[in-house]
Design an enzyme around this catalytic site. Structure first.
Site, PDB file in Angstrom:
ATOM      1  N   THR B  13       0.825  -1.212   0.000  1.00  0.00           N
ATOM      2  CA  THR B  13       0.000   0.000   0.000  1.00  0.00           C
ATOM      3  C   THR B  13       0.860   1.263   0.000  1.00  0.00           C
ATOM      4  OG1 THR B  13      -1.362  -1.295   1.521  1.00  0.00           O
ATOM      5  CG2 THR B  13      -2.033   0.976   1.112  1.00  0.00           C
ATOM      6  N   VAL B 131       6.080   6.606  13.063  1.00  0.00           N
ATOM      7  CA  VAL B 131       5.161   6.999  14.137  1.00  0.00           C
ATOM      8  C   VAL B 131       4.180   8.034  13.613  1.00  0.00           C
ATOM      9  CG1 VAL B 131       4.925   8.002  16.436  1.00  0.00           C
ATOM     10  CG2 VAL B 131       6.910   6.572  15.912  1.00  0.00           C
ATOM     11  N   GLY B 133       2.225   8.195  11.083  1.00  0.00           N
ATOM     12  CA  GLY B 133       2.108   8.348   9.631  1.00  0.00           C
ATOM     13  C   GLY B 133       2.570   9.689   9.098  1.00  0.00           C
ATOM     14  N   ILE B 135       2.001  12.676  10.143  1.00  0.00           N
ATOM     15  CA  ILE B 135       2.198  13.801  11.064  1.00  0.00           C
ATOM     16  C   ILE B 135       3.680  13.979  11.361  1.00  0.00           C
ATOM     17  CG2 ILE B 135       1.561  14.795  13.288  1.00  0.00           C
ATOM     18  CD1 ILE B 135      -0.681  12.690  13.458  1.00  0.00           C
ATOM     19  N   GLY B 186     -12.438  -1.635   6.572  1.00  0.00           N
ATOM     20  CA  GLY B 186     -11.013  -1.702   6.241  1.00  0.00           C
ATOM     21  C   GLY B 186     -10.120  -0.942   7.213  1.00  0.00           C
ATOM     22  N   GLU B 189      -7.754  -4.989  10.725  1.00  0.00           N
ATOM     23  CA  GLU B 189      -7.412  -6.188   9.981  1.00  0.00           C
ATOM     24  C   GLU B 189      -8.223  -7.383  10.471  1.00  0.00           C
ATOM     25  OE1 GLU B 189      -3.293  -6.687   9.048  1.00  0.00           O
ATOM     26  OE2 GLU B 189      -2.848  -4.646   9.683  1.00  0.00           O
ATOM     27  N   ASP B 200       1.044  -2.397  18.345  1.00  0.00           N
ATOM     28  CA  ASP B 200       1.479  -1.359  17.400  1.00  0.00           C
ATOM     29  C   ASP B 200       1.772  -0.047  18.130  1.00  0.00           C
ATOM     30  OD1 ASP B 200       1.401  -0.066  14.527  1.00  0.00           O
ATOM     31  OD2 ASP B 200      -0.012   1.091  15.723  1.00  0.00           O
ATOM     32  N   LYS B 204       5.438   2.341  18.835  1.00  0.00           N
ATOM     33  CA  LYS B 204       5.546   3.790  18.632  1.00  0.00           C
ATOM     34  C   LYS B 204       5.912   4.491  19.939  1.00  0.00           C
ATOM     35  CE  LYS B 204       2.310   3.405  14.816  1.00  0.00           C
ATOM     36  NZ  LYS B 204       0.871   3.364  14.450  1.00  0.00           N
ATOM     37  N   GLY B 302      -2.389   4.931   6.331  1.00  0.00           N
ATOM     38  CA  GLY B 302      -2.869   5.042   4.963  1.00  0.00           C
ATOM     39  C   GLY B 302      -1.691   5.146   4.019  1.00  0.00           C
TER      40      GLY B 302
END
Lengths: 427, 427
Positions: B13, B131, B133, B135, B186, B189, B200, B204, B302
């Protein structure tokens, strides 16, 4: 461990905090920079004034001697103003010293000249503290988002006006009372013009626009309206519509690929992240093509928060001295032009005092239609002599809106156009 | 203009968005980096899979050939997982290539080894995308706040759990229904364990803690509780108290100067800036000694947002290749130790099902007092069999609180300790 010598221009609220923190955090700063940072000279207007955090032996009233001192590696400029700050910074850069400055006015007026001098000498020019104080926003724009395309920035970048507008919103205070309160609490200066009329915010808007769109943008490019005409009635209507009035520094790309850059009060939805930014806090909302929406929030002013930003930059430029390299240079390759304010498109909220009789709405709607300004909602409040029409438009150009307002004021059914406010943020 | 050749490991992705943006934004990226960035090789598991944004001629299933290719200058690692990602990154660094990675699990487990290899080869290791995404949070911590002292970080760093908790809060949904909804859309998962149990977020938290406190912190150092035990009743009580439940990654300095680092659900006031972070958005709230409170908000995951962060890093490391220098190295000089979870102090909200008869409150209060846990508020709701005591404590250590809860459950008047939740954020 190597020692880097630091000279400072100015020792006011920010400068005295920088001097104190350089001593208090000496060991940590050295570990992080890779060199001891020693403050060796501080230029002030009056060397007789006692300063708690700075040994009197460091003080000089000859600023030129600081920027020309061959032993000094790094210069911090926190004196403010255009001249002699500009000449001093240029001399420092020419002498091979990296410069950290918080001087938004100078950067907005002539950042390009400073950048050129820095590039020529292959030294650093850093200025995180110039916009939104302690909030890291320029480094994210200059570096983190450099692989993306910024679409729009909307910032609350002036704490004084945000404090005033917060009081007006939360307590129904009139503008002049809220201003008085801000002055009493030290949030506003005796002459509040630079804050209240958006001059300070416009300098920051120019800096943000230049970085976001890789073009040269100066204070003269910024369209500017302050908050002194905002009334308690405007605030009340905003509340009734679940919106809040903020002074926003906005820069965005127009459909024509030009840069719109402006500072004005605007209504935003209470659901917008900027709506929750209260009192003297600052926040910058950024929309980028790939990253989407982001917001950076924190303290926009104050001696110690601003000193934090200056010291972050100082460590960065010191690290470059130790391990080589320089930070990002000016990025103006895109050379986009500035959009005329008339071409800027936004939504508007217009309040009209009208006669409460049949046909008024029809004649008002006709004027909007004649200028192709599309109406989103209309509501009438009050009756008789106190009837008021509140019209929210869809996106429209400033020029079409101005022409509409002009024609509305000529309508016999309209006794008064009470206010015209822009509406920003997603619909 | 110079050309820098880029190799990529992984094309899922995130990787496919990176490949697309490298082509779409070729000219801009070159202007900003000072060199053309050309993607020349992409390692994938199956070269037969069609990928719209990547020419099939670039694909290889031999990842080693990418990191050993002498023509390649920069490596992007977006394959994820510990092995072979670690071996490949180490080989790339050893071969003098700068590396940009989004691999939080690997950085949390063994960032130190990667940093050492980068330092030895004098090349860059950047990982903003690991960490939160899109940001920008790691660069502000590594660079902007490097002249300050971080006191505390509280982050909503997992979009899946924030989406689930938002649904539970706004719609009263039960955990398993909200999870199902997130899976259907979505956002979660098929096997949601890594998100829901905080694994997760813990990776981080370890990365944030290490950067904030200039120490080595790994995933094993992080105390962790997920959100699967949060009930609709917990959410309802939170609402009644004008609070909201969020899964927080927290790291802070304890009074003893140790690092507390933990991930768990917690109640925060609806007035806290983190409370307004809805659905799959992320935000990191930072408190620093001089800068004060800051918040960084945006898309935490994303393909395209994450690609934005990777490309920002890619431009930075490319710029270093062109104009010299490397970015910040590992900063672990402080070498602070990790606080035991028992020593962590926070506030608690305890819900007890009790018998509705005189003397219950006295016996409950006695247990709290015996463990020196100070009570801030108590309220009783319901009556008879359904009587419930809701106790909010002042700051107390985890160990004292655990002992209190153990003794409470032995009281004859207490039929059940329904839930124990931490309360975070300023009082």
């Amino acid at each position: 461990m190597k020692t880097l010598k630091v000279g400072m221009l100015g020792a006011g609220t920010v400068g005295s905090q920088i001097a104190r923190l350089l001593l208090d955090n000496k060991a940590d700063l050295a570990s992080r920079a890779g060199a001891e940072l020693e403050l060796v000279k501080v230029a002030v207007k009056n060397i007789k004034t006692k300063r708690n955090s700075i040994a009197s032996t460091l003080l000089t009233d000859d600023a030129t001697s600081v920027v020309n001192d061959p032993d000094i590696d790094l210069i911090i400029e926190v004196m403010g103003g255009i001249s002699p700050a500009k000449e001093l910074i240029l001399a420092a850069l020419k002498n091979g010293k990296s410069v950290v400055t918080a001087n938004k006015a100078l950067l907005a007026k002539d950042g390009a000249t400073l950048y050129e001098a820095a590039a020529k000498a292959n030294v650093d020019l850093y200025y995180e503290a110039a916009v939104a104080g302690a909030i890291p926003i320029l480094r994210p724009l200059r570096e983190s988002l450099v692989g993306d395309h910024v679409i729009r920035i909307m910032g609350i970048v002036n704490g004084t006006t945000n404090y005033i507008l917060t009081k007006m919103d939360e307590e129904g205070t009139a503008f002049k009372d809220a201003l008085k309160q801000a002055q009493d609490l030290g949030f506003a200066e005796a002459d509040p013009t630079a804050d209240v009329e958006g001059i300070d915010a416009a300098d920051k808007a120019a800096i943000l626009a230049g970085l976001a769109f890789h073009s040269r943008v100066t204070d003269k490019d910024v369209y500017r309206e302050g908050i002194s005409k905002i009334t308690a009635a405007d605030v009340k209507v905003a509340k009734a519509m679940e919106m809040v009035i903020k002074l926003l520094a906005i820069t965005e790309l127009t459909d024509a690929g030009e840069i719109s850059v402006r500072v004005h009060p605007a209504l935003i939805s209470r659901n917008h992240p900027l709506a929750a930014v209260r009192e003297s806090f600052n926040a910058v909302f950024v929309e980028a093509k790939s990253a989407g929406q982001m917001m950076f929030y924190g303290r926009g002013a104050g001696g110690e928060p601003t000193a934090s930003a200056v010291l972050g930059d100082l460590v960065a430029v010191a690290r470059h001295r130790v391990s080589g390299g320089v930070g990002p240079k000016e990025s103006d390759y895109a050379s986009l032009s500035i959009a005329a304010i008339g071409a800027t498109k936004t939504r508007y909220l217009i309040r009209l005092n009208v006669a409460d009789k049949p046909g008024v709405l029809e004649s008002v709607a006709h004027v909007f239609a004649a200028h192709s300004v599309s109406i989103q909602t209309v509501r009438q409040s009050g009756a008789g002599d106190k009837a008021e029409l509140i019209v929210m438009t869809h996106h429209s150009s400033e020029s079409a809106l101005s022409a509409t307002v002009k024609d509305l004021s000529k309508l016999s059914a309209v006794s008064d156009v009470a206010s015209v406010l822009r509406v920003e943020g997603a619909i």
